[in-house]
Design a protein around this motif. Sequence first.
Motif, PDB file in Angstrom:
ATOM      1  N   THR A  77       0.816  -1.215   0.000  1.00 46.48           N
ATOM      2  CA  THR A  77       0.000   0.000   0.000  1.00 46.48           C
ATOM      3  C   THR A  77       0.846   1.259   0.000  1.00 46.48           C
ATOM      4  O   THR A  77       0.332   2.342  -0.285  1.00 46.48           O
ATOM      5  N   ASN A  78       2.150   1.156   0.315  1.00 45.06           N
ATOM      6  CA  ASN A  78       3.013   2.327   0.336  1.00 45.06           C
ATOM      7  C   ASN A  78       3.759   2.517  -0.984  1.00 45.06           C
ATOM      8  O   ASN A  78       4.637   3.371  -1.074  1.00 45.06           O
ATOM      9  N   SER A  79       3.437   1.743  -1.981  1.00 41.88           N
ATOM     10  CA  SER A  79       4.106   1.867  -3.267  1.00 41.88           C
ATOM     11  C   SER A  79       3.704   3.169  -3.955  1.00 41.88           C
ATOM     12  O   SER A  79       2.590   3.672  -3.778  1.00 41.88           O
ATOM     13  N   THR A  80       4.636   3.696  -4.743  1.00 41.14           N
ATOM     14  CA  THR A  80       4.330   4.885  -5.535  1.00 41.14           C
ATOM     15  C   THR A  80       3.467   4.484  -6.730  1.00 41.14           C
ATOM     16  O   THR A  80       3.294   3.299  -7.022  1.00 41.14           O
ATOM     17  N   ILE A  81       2.928   5.490  -7.420  1.00 38.41           N
ATOM     18  CA  ILE A  81       2.108   5.211  -8.601  1.00 38.41           C
ATOM     19  C   ILE A  81       2.932   4.485  -9.654  1.00 38.41           C
ATOM     20  O   ILE A  81       2.463   3.519 -10.276  1.00 38.41           O
ATOM     21  N   TRP A  82       4.173   4.908  -9.858  1.00 38.34           N
ATOM     22  CA  TRP A  82       5.032   4.276 -10.847  1.00 38.34           C
ATOM     23  C   TRP A  82       5.320   2.824 -10.472  1.00 38.34           C
ATOM     24  O   TRP A  82       5.286   1.940 -11.324  1.00 38.34           O
ATOM     25  N   GLN A  83       5.588   2.570  -9.184  1.00 35.65           N
ATOM     26  CA  GLN A  83       5.838   1.199  -8.731  1.00 35.65           C
ATOM     27  C   GLN A  83       4.591   0.332  -8.904  1.00 35.65           C
ATOM     28  O   GLN A  83       4.687  -0.836  -9.294  1.00 35.65           O
ATOM     29  N   SER A  84       3.437   0.916  -8.635  1.00 35.60           N
ATOM     30  CA  SER A  84       2.189   0.165  -8.795  1.00 35.60           C
ATOM     31  C   SER A  84       1.937  -0.179 -10.258  1.00 35.60           C
ATOM     32  O   SER A  84       1.533  -1.301 -10.582  1.00 35.60           O
ATOM     33  N   LEU A  89       1.960  -4.189 -14.565  1.00 38.82           N
ATOM     34  CA  LEU A  89       2.386  -4.684 -15.875  1.00 38.82           C
ATOM     35  C   LEU A  89       3.076  -6.037 -15.752  1.00 38.82           C
ATOM     36  O   LEU A  89       2.880  -6.926 -16.592  1.00 38.82           O
ATOM     37  N   GLU A  90       3.870  -6.199 -14.699  1.00 38.75           N
ATOM     38  CA  GLU A  90       4.558  -7.479 -14.494  1.00 38.75           C
ATOM     39  C   GLU A  90       3.555  -8.599 -14.233  1.00 38.75           C
ATOM     40  O   GLU A  90       3.669  -9.702 -14.784  1.00 38.75           O
ATOM     41  N   ARG A  91       2.546  -8.316 -13.406  1.00 36.48           N
ATOM     42  CA  ARG A  91       1.530  -9.334 -13.119  1.00 36.48           C
ATOM     43  C   ARG A  91       0.693  -9.628 -14.359  1.00 36.48           C
ATOM     44  O   ARG A  91       0.321 -10.777 -14.612  1.00 36.48           O
ATOM     45  N   SER A  92       0.390  -8.587 -15.131  1.00 39.40           N
ATOM     46  CA  SER A  92      -0.360  -8.803 -16.372  1.00 39.40           C
ATOM     47  C   SER A  92       0.435  -9.666 -17.337  1.00 39.40           C
ATOM     48  O   SER A  92      -0.128 -10.555 -17.995  1.00 39.40           O
ATOM     49  N   ASN A  93       1.739  -9.421 -17.406  1.00 37.64           N
ATOM     50  CA  ASN A  93       2.599 -10.228 -18.265  1.00 37.64           C
ATOM     51  C   ASN A  93       2.634 -11.683 -17.796  1.00 37.64           C
ATOM     52  O   ASN A  93       2.606 -12.614 -18.607  1.00 37.64           O
ATOM     53  N   ASP A  94       2.666 -11.885 -16.464  1.00 34.93           N
ATOM     54  CA  ASP A  94       2.663 -13.241 -15.910  1.00 34.93           C
ATOM     55  C   ASP A  94       1.374 -13.980 -16.287  1.00 34.93           C
ATOM     56  O   ASP A  94       1.398 -15.145 -16.692  1.00 34.93           O
ATOM     57  N   VAL A  95       0.235 -13.290 -16.136  1.00 33.87           N
ATOM     58  CA  VAL A  95      -1.054 -13.915 -16.442  1.00 33.87           C
ATOM     59  C   VAL A  95      -1.163 -14.216 -17.933  1.00 33.87           C
ATOM     60  O   VAL A  95      -1.647 -15.279 -18.336  1.00 33.87           O
ATOM     61  N   THR A  96      -0.677 -13.279 -18.764  1.00 34.64           N
ATOM     62  CA  THR A  96      -0.713 -13.495 -20.217  1.00 34.64           C
ATOM     63  C   THR A  96       0.131 -14.706 -20.604  1.00 34.64           C
ATOM     64  O   THR A  96      -0.310 -15.568 -21.375  1.00 34.64           O
TER      65      THR A  96
END
Length: 210
Positions: A77-84, A89-96
């Motif tokens: 929850t403390n991640s920046t917008i860029w980190q989020s 994108l990384e999780r989307s790539n994993d799911v794809t």
Amino acid sequence: EKFGIRSGDKIVSVGSCDTPNLRALINCLDKEAAHSRPVKVVRDGAVIETHGFLPSDTPLGVTTESLATEDHFKTNTNSTIWQSLTEGLERSNDVTSYTIESIYKLVTGKLSPDLVGGPVTLAKAADNSASHGLYQFINFLCVFSISLMVLNLLPVPPLDGGHLFLNIVEVTTNQAVAEKMNPLLTKVGLVLIGMLMVFAIGNDFYHEIL
């Protein structure tokens, strides 16, 4: 147990594969199956290496409890917008990648056709994710949307991927393939999609109703 792994150990590598997450661990087990490989785990702050044979076709019975907790997606929850955005994108790539890999394994017979589910299976998965909280339900919707995107990009008319494939063929061959072949390919594609739908609903009926 065969490798001497204990409850609370963190598996950091299998053979030559690093295992930063569960998906990486599953891929490593697929690649390293039936071979004796070193497995490194972190136990009480120390790295321990063990050896053993990984089963080839026998399910390991390994699961994770992290996805069953409502606050699973509240850890950063403390991640920046860029980190989020980057993590998204990384999780989307994993799911794809996982979806493409699953389709390939289904086509080649490496995954059981019984895993194909229809609307009943989808409804149960949605209900199960919602029962673990809003974050899990949103995660389910994201995974489902990405899976639909991958399916829609398959080179089968009348899916978007089919039209895109025909357009690429036209550009590369400089011939109006789409105009000549589109009606026939669309009919074939509709038959294939219809057969898949009937099969998925049949699986639902067999597993959930009978």
